[in-house]
Design an enzyme around this catalytic site. Structure first.
Site, PDB file in Angstrom:
ATOM      1  N   HIS A  30      19.600  34.474   2.873  1.00 16.39           N
ATOM      2  CA  HIS A  30      18.436  33.554   2.615  1.00 16.39           C
ATOM      3  C   HIS A  30      17.631  33.522   3.177  1.00 16.39           C
ATOM      4  CE1 HIS A  30      15.844  32.213  -1.154  1.00 16.39           C
ATOM      5  NE2 HIS A  30      15.849  30.833  -1.037  1.00 16.39           N
ATOM      6  N   ASP A  73      19.769  29.345  -4.818  1.00 16.14           N
ATOM      7  CA  ASP A  73      19.846  29.333  -3.737  1.00 16.14           C
ATOM      8  C   ASP A  73      20.156  28.287  -2.802  1.00 16.14           C
ATOM      9  OD1 ASP A  73      18.587  31.263  -4.764  1.00 16.14           O
ATOM     10  OD2 ASP A  73      16.131  30.483  -3.775  1.00 16.14           O
ATOM     11  N   HIS A 123      14.463  30.841   6.324  1.00 21.89           N
ATOM     12  CA  HIS A 123      12.779  30.333   4.972  1.00 21.89           C
ATOM     13  C   HIS A 123      11.927  30.342   5.466  1.00 21.89           C
ATOM     14  CE1 HIS A 123      11.991  28.786   1.130  1.00 21.89           C
ATOM     15  NE2 HIS A 123      13.221  29.421   1.023  1.00 21.89           N
ATOM     16  N   HIS A 127      18.575  26.532  -8.456  1.00 22.09           N
ATOM     17  CA  HIS A 127      18.207  25.611  -7.047  1.00 22.09           C
ATOM     18  C   HIS A 127      19.471  24.453  -7.586  1.00 22.09           C
ATOM     19  CE1 HIS A 127      14.463  27.548  -6.474  1.00 22.09           C
ATOM     20  NE2 HIS A 127      15.452  27.611  -5.101  1.00 22.09           N
TER      21      HIS A 127
END
Length: 191
Positions: free
Chosen positions: A59, A8, A63, A157
């Site tokens: 994504h 991500d 967010h 991440h």
């Protein structure tokens, strides 16, 4: 024994190039789920991801928690605006969507599906997104290796220094255990 590696990307913290170097050295595909600011601020990294055979996943632009987005139009805009920006930059579109924080609703899942995206969550993750609470590369290694399983979708991440430092070792040892890294394009239906 298939493994799917995902990252991500909300913002760049200086480790994505190193992560890409490791993936390239091991010939491991990954999917990078990016936000609007990431796409806007890191066009060269986005192009490199695609040039090196990785997927760039959706994504959302901002967010948000998907259940908190009020209307279907707003949900669509969160995904489609990002996809249009990727297409403008690279000529590629997004196939996969990861709801921010893994938060979704029936409405958000239905909207995602109606737009042609496949929602991808994860089966293996650990607390790695807070750069002020990193626990060391051994913690990362143990978190992955102690929980690895066939069909695992690993979420990392890319802002984590610890992830970047131990990725080479993780990939090497996962491969040594007989697992094979595959692209999300090879994800079986229903998984």
């Amino acid at each position: 024994k298939d493994i799917f590696l995902t990252f991500d990307e909300g913002y760049e913290n200086g480790y994505t190039s190193e992560i890409l170097d490791v993936l390239k050295a091991h010939q491991v595909p990954a999917c990078f789920f990016v936000t609007g600011p990431y796409l806007e601020n890191e066009p060269e990294l986005i192009k490199r991801m695609i040039d090196e055979g990785h997927e760039v996943g959706n994504h959302t632009v901002n967010h948000p928690s998907m259940p908190s987005v009020k209307t279907i139009t707003e949900l669509e805009n969160e995904m489609l605006d990002l996809d249009r920006d990727l297409f403008s930059l690279t000529g590629k579109t997004m196939k996969f969507m990861r709801p921010p924080k893994g938060e979704y609703s029936e409405k958000s899942l239905a909207t995602t599906k109606s737009l042609g995206y496949k929602t991808v969550l994860w089966s293996l993750a650990y607390e790695d997104w807070d750069v002020n609470k990193q626990k060391g590369s051994q913690y990362v290694y143990n978190s992955v290796m102690d929980n690895i399983h066939g069909g695992a979708i690993i979420l990392m991440h890319a802002v984590s220094k610890d992830n970047a430092e131990t990725l080479d070792r993780i990939i090497t040892d996962i491969k040594s255990a007989g697992y094979v890294f595959k692209s999300l394009n090879e994800l079986p239906e229903g998984q």
